[in-house]
Design a protein around this motif. Structure first.
Motif, PDB file in Angstrom:
ATOM      1  N   THR A 115       7.038  -7.505  -1.577  1.00  0.00           N
ATOM      2  CA  THR A 115       8.168  -6.582  -1.552  1.00  0.00           C
ATOM      3  C   THR A 115       7.676  -5.144  -1.591  1.00  0.00           C
ATOM      4  O   THR A 115       8.149  -4.288  -0.835  1.00  0.00           O
ATOM      5  CB  THR A 115       9.106  -6.848  -2.748  1.00  0.00           C
ATOM      6  OG1 THR A 115       9.580  -8.193  -2.671  1.00  0.00           O
ATOM      7  CG2 THR A 115      10.283  -5.899  -2.756  1.00  0.00           C
ATOM      8  N   THR A 116       6.704  -4.886  -2.449  1.00  0.00           N
ATOM      9  CA  THR A 116       6.126  -3.545  -2.532  1.00  0.00           C
ATOM     10  C   THR A 116       5.484  -3.157  -1.207  1.00  0.00           C
ATOM     11  O   THR A 116       5.675  -2.039  -0.709  1.00  0.00           O
ATOM     12  CB  THR A 116       5.079  -3.478  -3.656  1.00  0.00           C
ATOM     13  OG1 THR A 116       5.705  -3.824  -4.885  1.00  0.00           O
ATOM     14  CG2 THR A 116       4.461  -2.106  -3.763  1.00  0.00           C
ATOM     15  N   GLN A 117       4.758  -4.080  -0.614  1.00  0.00           N
ATOM     16  CA  GLN A 117       4.114  -3.814   0.667  1.00  0.00           C
ATOM     17  C   GLN A 117       5.154  -3.499   1.743  1.00  0.00           C
ATOM     18  O   GLN A 117       4.973  -2.580   2.546  1.00  0.00           O
ATOM     19  CB  GLN A 117       3.274  -5.022   1.073  1.00  0.00           C
ATOM     20  CG  GLN A 117       2.410  -4.799   2.286  1.00  0.00           C
ATOM     21  CD  GLN A 117       1.556  -6.010   2.592  1.00  0.00           C
ATOM     22  OE1 GLN A 117       1.854  -7.128   2.185  1.00  0.00           O
ATOM     23  NE2 GLN A 117       0.484  -5.791   3.325  1.00  0.00           N
ATOM     24  N   SER A 118       6.242  -4.221   1.734  1.00  0.00           N
ATOM     25  CA  SER A 118       7.332  -3.958   2.686  1.00  0.00           C
ATOM     26  C   SER A 118       7.926  -2.569   2.471  1.00  0.00           C
ATOM     27  O   SER A 118       8.195  -1.836   3.425  1.00  0.00           O
ATOM     28  CB  SER A 118       8.409  -5.031   2.533  1.00  0.00           C
ATOM     29  OG  SER A 118       9.516  -4.737   3.326  1.00  0.00           O
ATOM     30  N   LEU A 119       8.116  -2.186   1.214  1.00  0.00           N
ATOM     31  CA  LEU A 119       8.656  -0.857   0.915  1.00  0.00           C
ATOM     32  C   LEU A 119       7.681   0.253   1.328  1.00  0.00           C
ATOM     33  O   LEU A 119       8.103   1.300   1.816  1.00  0.00           O
ATOM     34  CB  LEU A 119       8.987  -0.749  -0.572  1.00  0.00           C
ATOM     35  CG  LEU A 119      10.222  -1.527  -1.028  1.00  0.00           C
ATOM     36  CD1 LEU A 119      10.299  -1.555  -2.553  1.00  0.00           C
ATOM     37  CD2 LEU A 119      11.481  -0.941  -0.439  1.00  0.00           C
ATOM     38  N   VAL A 120       6.391   0.014   1.148  1.00  0.00           N
ATOM     39  CA  VAL A 120       5.395   1.000   1.577  1.00  0.00           C
ATOM     40  C   VAL A 120       5.479   1.189   3.095  1.00  0.00           C
ATOM     41  O   VAL A 120       5.459   2.322   3.589  1.00  0.00           O
ATOM     42  CB  VAL A 120       3.966   0.588   1.143  1.00  0.00           C
ATOM     43  CG1 VAL A 120       2.910   1.431   1.840  1.00  0.00           C
ATOM     44  CG2 VAL A 120       3.830   0.696  -0.363  1.00  0.00           C
TER      45      VAL A 120
ATOM     46  N   GLY B 285      -6.569  -2.452   4.116  1.00  0.00           N
ATOM     47  CA  GLY B 285      -7.648  -3.209   3.479  1.00  0.00           C
ATOM     48  C   GLY B 285      -7.300  -3.646   2.067  1.00  0.00           C
ATOM     49  O   GLY B 285      -7.550  -4.792   1.679  1.00  0.00           O
ATOM     50  N   ALA B 286      -6.698  -2.739   1.314  1.00  0.00           N
ATOM     51  CA  ALA B 286      -6.302  -3.075  -0.059  1.00  0.00           C
ATOM     52  C   ALA B 286      -5.235  -4.163  -0.058  1.00  0.00           C
ATOM     53  O   ALA B 286      -5.288  -5.089  -0.885  1.00  0.00           O
ATOM     54  CB  ALA B 286      -5.796  -1.828  -0.785  1.00  0.00           C
ATOM     55  N   SER B 287      -4.295  -4.072   0.861  1.00  0.00           N
ATOM     56  CA  SER B 287      -3.231  -5.087   0.943  1.00  0.00           C
ATOM     57  C   SER B 287      -3.819  -6.460   1.220  1.00  0.00           C
ATOM     58  O   SER B 287      -3.430  -7.457   0.599  1.00  0.00           O
ATOM     59  CB  SER B 287      -2.235  -4.738   2.048  1.00  0.00           C
ATOM     60  OG  SER B 287      -1.522  -3.593   1.715  1.00  0.00           O
ATOM     61  N   THR B 288      -4.756  -6.520   2.128  1.00  0.00           N
ATOM     62  CA  THR B 288      -5.383  -7.801   2.465  1.00  0.00           C
ATOM     63  C   THR B 288      -6.124  -8.372   1.265  1.00  0.00           C
ATOM     64  O   THR B 288      -5.995  -9.561   0.953  1.00  0.00           O
ATOM     65  CB  THR B 288      -6.343  -7.619   3.659  1.00  0.00           C
ATOM     66  OG1 THR B 288      -5.595  -7.123   4.778  1.00  0.00           O
ATOM     67  CG2 THR B 288      -7.016  -8.916   4.039  1.00  0.00           C
ATOM     68  N   LYS B 289      -6.875  -7.530   0.574  1.00  0.00           N
ATOM     69  CA  LYS B 289      -7.639  -7.998  -0.594  1.00  0.00           C
ATOM     70  C   LYS B 289      -6.718  -8.503  -1.693  1.00  0.00           C
ATOM     71  O   LYS B 289      -6.972  -9.540  -2.313  1.00  0.00           O
ATOM     72  CB  LYS B 289      -8.531  -6.885  -1.136  1.00  0.00           C
ATOM     73  CG  LYS B 289      -9.734  -6.599  -0.274  1.00  0.00           C
ATOM     74  CD  LYS B 289     -10.557  -5.462  -0.850  1.00  0.00           C
ATOM     75  CE  LYS B 289     -11.723  -5.116   0.049  1.00  0.00           C
ATOM     76  NZ  LYS B 289     -12.475  -3.963  -0.437  1.00  0.00           N
ATOM     77  N   ILE B 290      -5.633  -7.773  -1.939  1.00  0.00           N
ATOM     78  CA  ILE B 290      -4.699  -8.192  -2.993  1.00  0.00           C
ATOM     79  C   ILE B 290      -4.033  -9.508  -2.608  1.00  0.00           C
ATOM     80  O   ILE B 290      -3.961 -10.442  -3.420  1.00  0.00           O
ATOM     81  CB  ILE B 290      -3.643  -7.099  -3.265  1.00  0.00           C
ATOM     82  CG1 ILE B 290      -4.304  -5.876  -3.922  1.00  0.00           C
ATOM     83  CG2 ILE B 290      -2.509  -7.635  -4.140  1.00  0.00           C
ATOM     84  CD1 ILE B 290      -3.403  -4.664  -4.020  1.00  0.00           C
ATOM     85  N   ARG B 291      -3.558  -9.577  -1.363  1.00  0.00           N
ATOM     86  CA  ARG B 291      -2.883 -10.803  -0.915  1.00  0.00           C
ATOM     87  C   ARG B 291      -3.826 -12.002  -1.000  1.00  0.00           C
ATOM     88  O   ARG B 291      -3.452 -13.063  -1.502  1.00  0.00           O
ATOM     89  CB  ARG B 291      -2.374 -10.608   0.519  1.00  0.00           C
ATOM     90  CG  ARG B 291      -1.486 -11.734   0.995  1.00  0.00           C
ATOM     91  CD  ARG B 291      -0.980 -11.525   2.414  1.00  0.00           C
ATOM     92  NE  ARG B 291      -2.078 -11.545   3.374  1.00  0.00           N
ATOM     93  CZ  ARG B 291      -2.544 -10.472   4.027  1.00  0.00           C
ATOM     94  NH1 ARG B 291      -2.011  -9.299   3.830  1.00  0.00           N
ATOM     95  NH2 ARG B 291      -3.526 -10.585   4.879  1.00  0.00           N
ATOM     96  N   GLU B 292      -5.061 -11.838  -0.543  1.00  0.00           N
ATOM     97  CA  GLU B 292      -6.033 -12.939  -0.595  1.00  0.00           C
ATOM     98  C   GLU B 292      -6.383 -13.305  -2.031  1.00  0.00           C
ATOM     99  O   GLU B 292      -6.517 -14.491  -2.362  1.00  0.00           O
ATOM    100  CB  GLU B 292      -7.297 -12.558   0.177  1.00  0.00           C
ATOM    101  CG  GLU B 292      -7.105 -12.519   1.676  1.00  0.00           C
ATOM    102  CD  GLU B 292      -8.308 -11.940   2.423  1.00  0.00           C
ATOM    103  OE1 GLU B 292      -9.234 -11.401   1.762  1.00  0.00           O
ATOM    104  OE2 GLU B 292      -8.300 -12.000   3.663  1.00  0.00           O
ATOM    105  N   GLY B 293      -6.525 -12.290  -2.895  1.00  0.00           N
ATOM    106  CA  GLY B 293      -6.857 -12.556  -4.296  1.00  0.00           C
ATOM    107  C   GLY B 293      -5.762 -13.333  -5.003  1.00  0.00           C
ATOM    108  O   GLY B 293      -6.038 -14.311  -5.717  1.00  0.00           O
TER     109      GLY B 293
END
Length: 160
Positions: A132-137, A95-103
């Motif tokens: 990149t951070t999301q990929s590393l996570v 959920g956080a990833s989606t919000k950050i990406r959309e923002g």
């Protein structure tokens, strides 16, 4: 009794194999099989314990049964931790990833619409660093390698 003990040994090998398979993959089939095996092992061990007439040998045998119960308890704890980890990923991180990406995408679009290309380029860099951070996570969740977690943290901090 000897055949029952050999059967218990064989079932315990199967239990360990299924516990390992579930622990590595999260596939529910090995966990279900392990649950079936522990039930049969406990039943067989109770039967063997009842058949032992020498108190010292019975005590020694029951010590083995206790170790198997501890092994199963550790597996149940690992199962709970896996479920908690999965819940954290699906409920919080996704959920956080989606919000950050959309923002960031919205900021980028607004800056482009205002012809503020320099700021839009910075937003694009932030989006790239975030991805990149999301990929590393995601890699960390698969490998549980602390070096990957450190890299993910550094990349995230570079976005700030």
């Amino acid at each position: 009794m000897r055949l029952t003990i050999l059967h218990i040994q064989r079932e315990f090998v199967g239990l360990r194999r299924n516990v390992m398979a579930y622990t590595l993959t999260g596939d529910q089939k090995p966990a279900t099989r392990a649950n079936e095996l522990i039930g049969r092992i406990r039943k067989d061990m109770a039967q063997v314990a009842d058949d032992i007439s020498i108190p010292a040998r019975k005590t020694e045998f029951m010590t083995s049964a206790k170790v198997i119960d501890e092994y199963w308890s550790d597996f149940e704890n690992a199962t709970k931790l896996r479920a908690a980890r999965s819940k954290l990923i699906t409920e919080r991180l996704d959920g956080a990833s989606t919000k950050i990406r959309e923002g960031v995408a919205q900021i980028y679009s607004l800056l482009m619409a205002d012809d503020n290309y320099e700021a839009a380029a910075l937003a694009g860099q932030a989006q790239s660093a975030f991805m990149t951070t999301q990929s590393l996570v995601c890699r960390y969740m698969v490998t549980i390698d602390p070096r990957i977690a450190t890299n993910a943290k550094m990349d995230f901090e570079s976005c700030l």
